[in-house]
Design a protein around this motif. Sequence first.
Motif, mmCIF file in Angstrom:
data_model
loop_
_atom_site.group_PDB
_atom_site.id
_atom_site.type_symbol
_atom_site.label_atom_id
_atom_site.label_comp_id
_atom_site.label_asym_id
_atom_site.label_seq_id
_atom_site.Cartn_x
_atom_site.Cartn_y
_atom_site.Cartn_z
ATOM 1 N N CYS A 62 40.871 45.405 39.643
ATOM 2 C CA CYS A 62 40.957 44.146 38.917
ATOM 3 C C CYS A 62 41.549 43.075 39.839
ATOM 4 O O CYS A 62 42.573 43.294 40.484
ATOM 5 C CB CYS A 62 41.840 44.323 37.679
ATOM 6 S SG CYS A 62 42.220 42.775 36.832
ATOM 7 N N CYS A 65 45.348 42.026 38.103
ATOM 8 C CA CYS A 65 46.494 42.948 38.050
ATOM 9 C C CYS A 65 46.395 44.059 39.089
ATOM 10 O O CYS A 65 47.366 44.776 39.313
ATOM 11 C CB CYS A 65 46.637 43.542 36.650
ATOM 12 S SG CYS A 65 45.365 44.748 36.232
ATOM 13 N N CYS A 107 39.727 43.680 34.895
ATOM 14 C CA CYS A 107 39.804 44.698 33.848
ATOM 15 C C CYS A 107 39.702 43.985 32.496
ATOM 16 O O CYS A 107 39.949 42.782 32.408
ATOM 17 C CB CYS A 107 41.095 45.510 33.949
ATOM 18 S SG CYS A 107 42.602 44.637 33.513
ATOM 19 N N CYS A 110 42.910 42.078 31.202
ATOM 20 C CA CYS A 110 43.180 40.804 31.883
ATOM 21 C C CYS A 110 42.183 39.737 31.435
ATOM 22 O O CYS A 110 42.560 38.591 31.188
ATOM 23 C CB CYS A 110 43.093 40.963 33.406
ATOM 24 S SG CYS A 110 44.585 41.693 34.129
#
Length: 153
Positions: A62, A65, A107, A110
């Motif tokens: 991601c 994050c 992801c 997020c």
Amino acid sequence: MQYIKRSERPQLLATNQETWTISWVVYYRVGVEIVPPKKPTDSHWLKDEIRFLLIKDFHNNCGFCGESIPTPQSLTTRTSKGDVEHFLPKSKYPEFVYEWTNYIWSCKPCNEHKKEFYNVSYPLLNPCRKKDCENLMFSEDTGCYVLQERNRL
Ligand SMILES: [Zn+2]
């Protein structure tokens, strides 16, 4: 946040970007005609040639994050634990809906969290901008990432 060096724009996007973008710009920018346009339903950014290059560029992680996202099993499946996130939201910047540099592999949590967020005064860090990544430092005192102030006078 890890800096991501992006590949060249995929040929499929280079060929179709202009054509694909028109209906999105019409919907969000013109949208006040006598017969309002229907919201576009195309999502060519999910096409394998685009999505899989993005996944490769982001090393399956991601962009926000850093969480590792399993690569979709089949090249044609739309179900995935990751999303092609539009850094500049479609609703506010429809002209960038098919802009390669506007895609972040993200992801689902997020992407859910960010949604349509974009604020000029409080810009999000972009993992594809080296400057954003270089200014982010881990503070052992707080256990949090903080932005360095070195570029501010
Ligand atoms: Zn994430």
